[in-house]
Motif scaffolding. Structure first.
Motif, PDB file in Angstrom:
ATOM      1  N   VAL A  73       0.952  -1.375   0.063  1.00 52.06           N
ATOM      2  CA  VAL A  73       0.018   0.068   0.000  1.00 52.06           C
ATOM      3  C   VAL A  73       0.852   1.375  -0.270  1.00 52.06           C
ATOM      4  O   VAL A  73       0.703   2.272  -0.856  1.00 52.06           O
ATOM      5  N   PHE A  74       1.938   1.119   0.808  1.00 56.44           N
ATOM      6  CA  PHE A  74       2.745   2.528   0.701  1.00 56.44           C
ATOM      7  C   PHE A  74       3.292   2.724  -0.482  1.00 56.44           C
ATOM      8  O   PHE A  74       3.571   3.782  -0.882  1.00 56.44           O
ATOM      9  N   GLY A  75       4.021   1.528  -1.285  1.00 56.02           N
ATOM     10  CA  GLY A  75       4.623   1.487  -2.304  1.00 56.02           C
ATOM     11  C   GLY A  75       3.633   1.909  -3.567  1.00 56.02           C
ATOM     12  O   GLY A  75       3.977   2.935  -4.335  1.00 56.02           O
ATOM     13  N   ILE A  76       2.579   1.739  -3.716  1.00 55.22           N
ATOM     14  CA  ILE A  76       1.688   1.914  -4.519  1.00 55.22           C
ATOM     15  C   ILE A  76       0.997   3.425  -4.320  1.00 55.22           C
ATOM     16  O   ILE A  76       1.048   3.988  -5.481  1.00 55.22           O
ATOM     17  N   ILE A  80       1.699   6.522  -7.223  1.00 51.22           N
ATOM     18  CA  ILE A  80       0.442   7.200  -7.586  1.00 51.22           C
ATOM     19  C   ILE A  80       1.017   8.864  -7.374  1.00 51.22           C
ATOM     20  O   ILE A  80       0.680   9.836  -7.920  1.00 51.22           O
ATOM     21  N   LEU A  81       1.270   9.216  -6.087  1.00 50.43           N
ATOM     22  CA  LEU A  81       1.473  10.387  -5.613  1.00 50.43           C
ATOM     23  C   LEU A  81       2.573  11.116  -6.263  1.00 50.43           C
ATOM     24  O   LEU A  81       2.772  12.278  -6.542  1.00 50.43           O
ATOM     25  N   TRP A  82       3.725  10.259  -6.648  1.00 50.95           N
ATOM     26  CA  TRP A  82       5.016  10.749  -7.376  1.00 50.95           C
ATOM     27  C   TRP A  82       4.518  11.288  -8.598  1.00 50.95           C
ATOM     28  O   TRP A  82       5.311  12.290  -9.209  1.00 50.95           O
ATOM     29  N   ASN A  83       3.539  10.660  -9.446  1.00 48.48           N
ATOM     30  CA  ASN A  83       3.194  11.170 -10.514  1.00 48.48           C
ATOM     31  C   ASN A  83       2.171  12.348 -10.500  1.00 48.48           C
ATOM     32  O   ASN A  83       1.487  12.678 -11.757  1.00 48.48           O
ATOM     33  N   THR A  84       1.996  12.835  -9.386  1.00 46.29           N
ATOM     34  CA  THR A  84       1.105  14.061  -9.204  1.00 46.29           C
ATOM     35  C   THR A  84       1.792  15.343  -8.464  1.00 46.29           C
ATOM     36  O   THR A  84       3.125  15.277  -8.865  1.00 46.29           O
ATOM     37  N   ASP A  85       1.435  16.312  -8.265  1.00 43.61           N
ATOM     38  CA  ASP A  85       1.865  17.624  -7.595  1.00 43.61           C
ATOM     39  C   ASP A  85       2.486  17.173  -6.325  1.00 43.61           C
ATOM     40  O   ASP A  85       3.293  18.109  -5.501  1.00 43.61           O
ATOM     41  N   GLY A  91       7.587  10.469  -2.739  1.00 40.80           N
ATOM     42  CA  GLY A  91       8.969   9.817  -2.334  1.00 40.80           C
ATOM     43  C   GLY A  91       9.031   9.340  -1.179  1.00 40.80           C
ATOM     44  O   GLY A  91       9.684   8.197  -1.004  1.00 40.80           O
ATOM     45  N   LEU A  92       8.673  10.043  -0.067  1.00 41.67           N
ATOM     46  CA  LEU A  92       8.766   9.598   1.388  1.00 41.67           C
ATOM     47  C   LEU A  92       7.813   8.011   1.470  1.00 41.67           C
ATOM     48  O   LEU A  92       8.327   7.342   2.154  1.00 41.67           O
ATOM     49  N   LEU A  93       6.967   8.086   0.733  1.00 49.44           N
ATOM     50  CA  LEU A  93       5.953   6.784   1.004  1.00 49.44           C
ATOM     51  C   LEU A  93       6.614   5.803   0.413  1.00 49.44           C
ATOM     52  O   LEU A  93       6.895   4.664   0.797  1.00 49.44           O
ATOM     53  N   CYS A  94       7.316   5.739  -0.870  1.00 43.60           N
ATOM     54  CA  CYS A  94       8.036   5.008  -1.449  1.00 43.60           C
ATOM     55  C   CYS A  94       9.354   4.356  -0.569  1.00 43.60           C
ATOM     56  O   CYS A  94       9.499   3.430  -0.650  1.00 43.60           O
ATOM     57  N   SER A  95      10.000   5.594  -0.023  1.00 44.00           N
ATOM     58  CA  SER A  95      11.121   5.183   0.976  1.00 44.00           C
ATOM     59  C   SER A  95      10.339   4.392   1.992  1.00 44.00           C
ATOM     60  O   SER A  95      11.162   3.424   2.540  1.00 44.00           O
ATOM     61  N   LEU A  96       9.548   4.734   2.714  1.00 43.03           N
ATOM     62  CA  LEU A  96       8.903   4.040   3.742  1.00 43.03           C
ATOM     63  C   LEU A  96       8.663   2.514   3.367  1.00 43.03           C
ATOM     64  O   LEU A  96       8.962   1.451   4.065  1.00 43.03           O
ATOM     65  N   SER A  97       8.161   2.487   1.892  1.00 44.52           N
ATOM     66  CA  SER A  97       7.813   1.252   1.674  1.00 44.52           C
ATOM     67  C   SER A  97       8.899   0.379   1.525  1.00 44.52           C
ATOM     68  O   SER A  97       9.098  -0.901   1.717  1.00 44.52           O
TER      69      SER A  97
END
Length: 119
Positions: A73-76, A80-85, A91-97
């Protein structure tokens, strides 16, 4: 020689392709950035402390399924947020994942009884 005329979209694209633009966009220390980093550190600290303490009192497959689900969930959501504003939060959520992967592997190994005993 004729002057080059850019449309507004081309000007924005050219501006973002200049070196150092990415650094300038995220080089500001704001209250929102501090809150994002504090939340990420709180989550990682809680997992590192509570996963090992909770393992002895909870069902191994339950903790494993929670960790696998939260890692995905954190990765997905991060992608999704990485491709928005909200690239900073993404990036932080991907790092958490990514940071949760060792805990997830630990939980999977403990659930399958392949974690070395006595360690």
């Amino acid at each position: 020689e004729k002057p080059v005329v850019y449309t507004e979209a081309e000007e924005n694209e050219n501006e973002l392709s200049k070196p150092g633009v990415f650094i300038r966009m995220y080089n500001h220390l704001t209250l929102l950035n501090i809150l994002y980093f504090s939340g990420a550190l709180l989550i990682m600290g809680a997992y590192s402390l509570l996963m090992t303490l909770a393992w002895e009192h909870c069902n191994g497959t339950g903790i494993t399924s929670v960790m696998v689900a939260q890692t995905f969930v954190f990765g997905i959501v991060g992608m999704i947020l990485w491709n928005t504003d909200y690239q900073f939060l993404g990036g932080l959520l991907c790092s958490l994942s990514t940071g949760m992967v060792p805990y997830t592997v630990y939980c999977i190994q403990r659930a399958l009884d392949i974690w070395p005993q006595g360690e």
